[in-house]
Design an enzyme around this catalytic site. Sequence first.
Site, PDB file in Angstrom:
ATOM      1  N   HIS C 147      -9.655 -84.043 -18.621  1.00 34.36           N
ATOM      2  CA  HIS C 147     -10.580 -82.778 -18.487  1.00 34.36           C
ATOM      3  C   HIS C 147      -9.924 -81.988 -17.613  1.00 34.36           C
ATOM      4  O   HIS C 147     -10.151 -80.937 -17.344  1.00 34.36           O
ATOM      5  CB  HIS C 147     -12.004 -83.150 -18.110  1.00 34.36           C
ATOM      6  CG  HIS C 147     -12.268 -83.926 -16.786  1.00 34.36           C
ATOM      7  ND1 HIS C 147     -12.219 -84.836 -16.660  1.00 34.36           N
ATOM      8  CD2 HIS C 147     -12.321 -83.066 -15.624  1.00 34.36           C
ATOM      9  CE1 HIS C 147     -12.427 -85.318 -15.199  1.00 34.36           C
ATOM     10  NE2 HIS C 147     -12.633 -84.142 -14.727  1.00 34.36           N
ATOM     11  N   CYS C 233     -33.974 -70.872 -42.509  1.00 33.44           N
ATOM     12  CA  CYS C 233     -35.488 -71.101 -42.646  1.00 33.44           C
ATOM     13  C   CYS C 233     -36.179 -70.100 -43.306  1.00 33.44           C
ATOM     14  O   CYS C 233     -37.309 -70.376 -43.804  1.00 33.44           O
ATOM     15  CB  CYS C 233     -36.043 -71.905 -41.579  1.00 33.44           C
ATOM     16  SG  CYS C 233     -36.228 -70.586 -40.306  1.00 33.44           S
TER      17      CYS C 233
END
Lengths: 282, 282, 282
Positions: C147, C233
């Site tokens: 990282h 949806c």
Amino acid sequence: MSPSTSDASSSRIAHHCPTCTCSSSSNPTSSNAGSTTHPSPTHQTNSPNPNPNPNPKPKPPFTASLNRKPNHTHILLITTGSVASIKAPLIISELLSYPNVAVQVLTTKPALTFFDREDVEVRLGVNVWSDEDEWDPNYTLSSPILHIELRRWADTVLIAPCSANTLAKIASGICDNTVTSLLRALSPSTPTFVFPAMNTLMYEHPLTKEHLRIVQEVVGYTVVGPIGKKLACGDVGMGAMTEWRDIVGLVVEKFGLVKKAGEGEGKGEQTVLPDNPKVEVS
Amino acid sequence: MSPSTSDASSSRIAHHCPTCTCSSSSNPTSSNAGSTTHPSPTHQTNSPNPNPNPNPKPKPPFTASLNRKPNHTHILLITTGSVASIKAPLIISELLSYPNVAVQVLTTKPALTFFDREDVEVRLGVNVWSDEDEWDPNYTLSSPILHIELRRWADTVLIAPCSANTLAKIASGICDNTVTSLLRALSPSTPTFVFPAMNTLMYEHPLTKEHLRIVQEVVGYTVVGPIGKKLACGDVGMGAMTEWRDIVGLVVEKFGLVKKAGEGEGKGEQTVLPDNPKVEVS
Amino acid sequence: MSPSTSDASSSRIAHHCPTCTCSSSSNPTSSNAGSTTHPSPTHQTNSPNPNPNPNPKPKPPFTASLNRKPNHTHILLITTGSVASIKAPLIISELLSYPNVAVQVLTTKPALTFFDREDVEVRLGVNVWSDEDEWDPNYTLSSPILHIELRRWADTVLIAPCSANTLAKIASGICDNTVTSLLRALSPSTPTFVFPAMNTLMYEHPLTKEHLRIVQEVVGYTVVGPIGKKLACGDVGMGAMTEWRDIVGLVVEKFGLVKKAGEGEGKGEQTVLPDNPKVEVS
């Protein structure tokens, strides 16, 4: 940032109750027997391997009442996922060079990458507790609860080192492992010292300042450090943990510890782990 | 702290959309078949064993549309990692003693240490959902999403008990398991009640007050309790969950539930789990 | 909410030090070889299975110095647990259609459900890094830290999508995985863009606004989106990730990228993953 001198004492009544309640996502794994060497204790954020430095063997349940020694100073050292956890054996060894000092270690899993658990337990004779020790499969209502017993036992708590992540958790009240559960359930009358240690840019992250403010002003811990140093990468910056000798010195002064006549300082350096000033870690 | 009377209703439009998005570090494990007994439901912070009270058997996917019953009050009970989760069967049993009441349970993993999942599912006929149920390996775009379906299904949500850790997560918006994902995606028009339960010192921790303020004033939940009690350890202090009868009573009053003629109160006490007032849990 | 135009640059000195320190509860598992198909990249909060899209094969350690290319724009794409991670291959493919662009991907585990890691690595030739890659079992003091190396490498960081949970972690400074560790240790001089994507109700949760404020005003990232859309949806609401073309366009404008003569736009659509506007995901 200058070390805080705020006092952790409080007038609130400390109820020592074993029934405490926080959930956790930790997933204790079965401990493996055998020694784990740490040839390269260094930087870490995530756990470098699935099972670093496993618990050598199950310990009997810990209770404050059976482990408090008369006229002793009981010091709980908490280590978290910073490379500065490499200094744990030095801190422990030096503390134990004073008479009437007892030490227990509570650690997060990532911190176990940076020092040899078995070395501390066998050579120094100090228990190293972790999430795996928190719950006995045969737990009953009368069983002691590790993080409650350890906080009852402790006269003082040293979080050395305190990683950026653990600092953030303390500041937000998250208590999802044994270390943060103990801290959340700690009596405000127990002097608690935070020794941050993190990468310079992590330390300079704007949220760090706010976390340190909350930990000092709201939670009431004493923050000492970090310090500026030439770090392993060659850069110079803030973020290194306060020198381990200064951490011990702080406890010595706070509790008026005195070495036996004829015993000099620096016994801690006899430990096998190096304290090479040329390769500093934050 | 007095129970809050703030109302969770809001004028915002509730979009019921199945596509929601939060990451998680949870690591669902495969469920084991078979019954797991809980001889010692008690205090817990970390999960006491790697797989407490495993999901007895996979349940078919849950959808709100197929499980909403006409003229019923649909109550979602959320249990978290506090020993007070031992009261879950009592709460469920008493709620079911009213006609036209339907109950689903959603639980964190640690809470499963404190009550017998199979007992609730088989004896009481109530589903107990956990992280393991969230995702079907054969998931497709048209599959129902558990935490969305459960929040669509619920007329009201009871977080009983709410542990220190879950309270901290709610207050910080962390949504790393099914419980906190559901709460984060819950419509503000769904009345949501928080019943904190934690060790006295955890409750007295200065951050608890701020968490409770955020949960009430910002998030809009209603906080009830905790209450003071003589706790299992012999101390007296704040932190115990509101009496389970009062939790049920709150729902009864809120939704105007009425028992059938001839049916008295206290049916819940017929449950096999003890409600011994001499050994209180927080 | 309008996209922020705040600039992430800062006058603070960026110390690039490899010794950083945060603990983690992540539990890296051993990687499995073999391809994992993703027949249904869709909504997710918790990890849908214990080992989604495992690391096909161990990659050699990554260092910034060996991977920085002269006159290139180095783009780090971070994907998190939102279904909008399905767009990652489109974003990568389109970015690579510009000359002198290099891309690395860093992902949370849940995001791997939504795109095919192997497809990105083999077909597009772009590394996909995750928690499993962070620590080499043979790690030594001189080993590169993933990282830290990735943030040294990056000229800019795109968090696309940024889930509700990752947003909450950034806002609270929690750094318990590789993604949040990198962000915590990121130089404020690296332009960092956050593209939130979450369920409409999650977005409307009162804490989201505060998280976005902190991420912009305190941490200094640039937040773009989310946008309103007709979602999968059927509902219409805020929460969808900014269109992937607009994300690429933002980078193109910021760094003055120019395609080779004769090469049109839209190359990204040749990717095998569909970008069906009729089935939008948030």
